[in-house]
Design an enzyme around this catalytic site. Structure first.
Site, PDB file in Angstrom:
ATOM      1  CB  VAL A 135     -41.420   1.184  -2.593  1.00 40.71           C
ATOM      2  CG1 VAL A 135     -40.964   2.519  -1.984  1.00 40.71           C
ATOM      3  CG2 VAL A 135     -40.568   0.131  -2.697  1.00 40.71           C
ATOM      4  N   GLY A 136     -44.507   2.285  -2.256  1.00 36.82           N
ATOM      5  CA  GLY A 136     -45.448   3.196  -2.217  1.00 36.82           C
ATOM      6  C   GLY A 136     -46.461   2.937  -1.167  1.00 36.82           C
TER       7      GLY A 136
ATOM      8  CG  ASP B  92     -50.384   1.637  -9.312  1.00 36.74           C
ATOM      9  OD1 ASP B  92     -49.389   1.486  -8.509  1.00 36.74           O
ATOM     10  OD2 ASP B  92     -50.592   1.182 -10.354  1.00 36.74           O
TER      11      ASP B  92
ATOM     12  CB  VAL C  74     -38.394   5.695  -4.868  1.00 35.53           C
ATOM     13  CG1 VAL C  74     -37.869   4.508  -3.717  1.00 35.53           C
ATOM     14  CG2 VAL C  74     -38.911   6.802  -3.637  1.00 35.53           C
TER      15      VAL C  74
ATOM     16  CG  HIS D   7     -29.366   2.792  -4.825  1.00 38.41           C
ATOM     17  ND1 HIS D   7     -29.170   2.482  -3.523  1.00 38.41           N
ATOM     18  CD2 HIS D   7     -30.186   2.242  -5.311  1.00 38.41           C
ATOM     19  CE1 HIS D   7     -29.800   1.496  -3.255  1.00 38.41           C
ATOM     20  NE2 HIS D   7     -30.652   1.208  -4.248  1.00 38.41           N
TER      21      HIS D   7
HETATM   22  P1  A3D Z   1     -44.050  -2.653  -7.273  1.00 37.18           P
HETATM   23  O1  A3D Z   1     -44.691  -3.241  -6.055  1.00 37.18           O
HETATM   24  O2  A3D Z   1     -44.016  -3.430  -8.604  1.00 37.18           O
HETATM   25  O3  A3D Z   1     -44.714  -1.369  -7.416  1.00 37.18           O
HETATM   26  C1  A3D Z   1     -44.754  -0.442  -8.591  1.00 37.18           C
HETATM   27  C2  A3D Z   1     -45.945  -0.103  -8.895  1.00 37.18           C
HETATM   28  O4  A3D Z   1     -45.710   1.168 -10.091  1.00 37.18           O
HETATM   29  C3  A3D Z   1     -47.134  -0.923  -9.436  1.00 37.18           C
HETATM   30  O5  A3D Z   1     -48.103  -1.076  -8.465  1.00 37.18           O
HETATM   31  C4  A3D Z   1     -47.459  -0.704 -10.743  1.00 37.18           C
HETATM   32  O6  A3D Z   1     -48.667  -0.628 -11.400  1.00 37.18           O
HETATM   33  C5  A3D Z   1     -46.930   0.891 -10.934  1.00 37.18           C
HETATM   34  N1  A3D Z   1     -46.709   1.446 -11.847  1.00 37.18           N
HETATM   35  C6  A3D Z   1     -45.933   1.166 -13.272  1.00 37.18           C
HETATM   36  N2  A3D Z   1     -46.141   1.777 -14.125  1.00 37.18           N
HETATM   37  C7  A3D Z   1     -46.909   2.863 -13.757  1.00 37.18           C
HETATM   38  C8  A3D Z   1     -47.292   4.291 -14.292  1.00 37.18           C
HETATM   39  N3  A3D Z   1     -46.822   4.510 -15.539  1.00 37.18           N
HETATM   40  N4  A3D Z   1     -47.900   5.212 -13.565  1.00 37.18           N
HETATM   41  C9  A3D Z   1     -48.061   4.928 -12.249  1.00 37.18           C
HETATM   42  N5  A3D Z   1     -47.887   3.877 -11.934  1.00 37.18           N
HETATM   43  C10 A3D Z   1     -47.356   2.944 -12.557  1.00 37.18           C
HETATM   44  O7  A3D Z   1     -42.570  -2.249  -7.052  1.00 37.18           O
HETATM   45  P2  A3D Z   1     -41.963  -1.665  -5.531  1.00 37.18           P
HETATM   46  O8  A3D Z   1     -42.799  -0.932  -5.053  1.00 37.18           O
HETATM   47  O9  A3D Z   1     -41.201  -2.794  -5.021  1.00 37.18           O
HETATM   48  O10 A3D Z   1     -40.663  -0.842  -6.086  1.00 37.18           O
HETATM   49  C11 A3D Z   1     -40.896   0.282  -6.838  1.00 37.18           C
HETATM   50  C12 A3D Z   1     -39.767   0.959  -7.708  1.00 37.18           C
HETATM   51  O11 A3D Z   1     -38.744   1.444  -6.474  1.00 37.18           O
HETATM   52  C13 A3D Z   1     -38.721  -0.013  -8.391  1.00 37.18           C
HETATM   53  O12 A3D Z   1     -38.151   0.712  -9.501  1.00 37.18           O
HETATM   54  C14 A3D Z   1     -37.764  -0.318  -7.535  1.00 37.18           C
HETATM   55  O13 A3D Z   1     -36.431  -0.818  -7.982  1.00 37.18           O
HETATM   56  C15 A3D Z   1     -37.545   0.866  -6.630  1.00 37.18           C
HETATM   57  N6  A3D Z   1     -36.767   0.613  -5.395  1.00 37.18           N
HETATM   58  C16 A3D Z   1     -35.862   1.616  -5.215  1.00 37.18           C
HETATM   59  C17 A3D Z   1     -35.104   1.626  -3.916  1.00 37.18           C
HETATM   60  C18 A3D Z   1     -33.879   2.386  -3.790  1.00 37.18           C
HETATM   61  O14 A3D Z   1     -33.426   2.319  -2.635  1.00 37.18           O
HETATM   62  C19 A3D Z   1     -33.575   3.259  -4.511  1.00 37.18           C
HETATM   63  C20 A3D Z   1     -35.352   0.468  -3.045  1.00 37.18           C
HETATM   64  C21 A3D Z   1     -36.674  -0.315  -3.194  1.00 37.18           C
HETATM   65  C22 A3D Z   1     -37.363  -0.237  -4.252  1.00 37.18           C
END
Ligand code: A3D
Length: 314
Positions: A16-17, A36, A121, A178
């Site tokens: 997502v980021g 990160d 998010v 959500h």
């Molecule tokens: P992912 O690709 O795993 O990325 C998460 C990142 O967070 C990883 O690169 C980790 O290294 C990093 N991270 C973990 N702990 C820390 C910390 N303490 N400090 C800094 N960085 C850290 O996941 P994603 O990008 O797919 O999803 C990220 C979050 O968004 C999750 O909680 C998902 O459930 C959420 N999300 C929410 C929605 C909504 O609609 C609300 C939609 C999609 C994803």
């Protein structure tokens, strides 16, 4: 007068980021900092995207790292760090782990960029926004959760597919928390100004509501690992653009309710006007008895999650 470029810091350089950073670059919106725990990931993704800027004709910079001093002077900070939902994992399962991550990040951001507008998010969304609000102690105008923009986009996409019409003509709104308790307001949905009820029968509308509610889960079960990120990231960037450009768009976001919709002190999805100050207005729309009940039970589900989170964090 010299105008400096806007700056957006994104915590979490995962799917997502980094997708958020891609869209900010493509729209030439702001300088981006990716942070990160995995320093190499943040630096590598930032460098990869920065290298794309000549081709996208963008004039923004992208940098990355793990040091929170990089976030200084950010106009907006987006928190996407945490664990993503895996198949069979409920949003509640994520609660404890992501709460601890959220707490640590907010403590760091409070020092680095206390003046920013914060967009959360990480899931479970409404609980994470509440926790972030508690730790950052910023006014409600400067903290929002992204979920409604995504849920609404999914609903619009499904309607367009079913009616074989342009998504651009669809106006729709999803309220509430959500998750399974979200409330898609079909009564307010229109296609080119025509009420949805004129163009689609009720059983079909209900099917699309159900598909919208389970939209995230449908993608998780197809992917097997990870969860949706393209549409969530665009949702975040819609919010960022409205704030940075003071567009004053009305977008559904998780916002702190202070009496609106009969709720007090809870973050739930409602229509929000977003402009230069962040959340400029919670837009209240009349709900009929059925919609009111659904919204109330959605807010109750969020409160129950908050209670569970408080217990876990004791
Ligand atoms: P992912 O690709 O795993 O990325 C998460 C990142 O967070 C990883 O690169 C980790 O290294 C990093 N991270 C973990 N702990 C820390 C910390 N303490 N400090 C800094 N960085 C850290 O996941 P994603 O990008 O797919 O999803 C990220 C979050 O968004 C999750 O909680 C998902 O459930 C959420 N999300 C929410 C929605 C909504 O609609 C609300 C939609 C999609 C994803």
């Amino acid at each position: 007068m010299i105008h400096k470029r806007k700056k957006v810091t994104i915590i979490g350089s995962g799917f997502v980021g980094s997708s958020c950073a891609t869209w900010i670059l493509a729209r030439d919106l702001a300088d981006v900092v990716l942070i990160d725990v995995n320093e190499g990931l943040a630096k590598g993704r930032a460098l990869d995207l920065f290298s794309a800027s000549p081709a996208t004709n963008s004039n923004v910079t992208l940098t990355g790292g793990s040091d929170y001093s990089l976030a200084e002077d950010s106009d907006i900070a987006v928190i996407t760090a945490g664990l993503a939902r895996k198949p069979g994992m409920s949003r509640s399962d994520l609660l404890l782990k992501n709460s601890e991550i959220m707490k640590n990040i907010c403590q760091s951001l409070k020092t680095a960029c206390p003046q920013a507008v914060f967009i959360i998010v990480s899931n479970p969304l409404d609980a994470m926004v509440s926790l972030a609000h508690q730790i950052l102690s910023v006014p409600g105008e400067r903290i929002l959760g992204m979920a409604g923009v995504l849920d609404t986009a999914r609903f619009k996409a499904f309607v367009a597919e079913k009616l074989n019409c342009s998504v651009r003509d669809i106006s729709a709104l999803v309220l509430g928390g959500h998750g399974d308790s979200m409330v898609p307001l079909t009564r307010y949905a229109t296609v080119g100004g025509v009420p949805l009820s004129v163009l689609m029968n009720e059983p079909d509308q209900k099917k699309l509501i159900e598909r919208t509610k389970k939209g995230g889960g449908e993608i998780v079960s197809l992917l097997k690992t990870g969860s949706a990120h393209y549409a969530p990231a665009v949702g975040v960037v819609e919010m960022i653009e409205s704030i940075l450009k003071d567009q004053k768009r009305i977008l559904p976001c998780s916002a702190l309710l202070q009496g609106e919709y009969g709720e007090q002190g809870v973050f739930v999805g409602v229509p929000c006007q977003l402009g230069g100050k962040g959340l400029e207005k919670v837009v209240e729309i009349p709900l009929n008895a059925e919609e009111q009940n659904l919204f109330k039970s959605s807010a109750q589900a969020v409160k129950a999650l908050l209670k569970e989170m408080k217990e876990l964090l004791k």
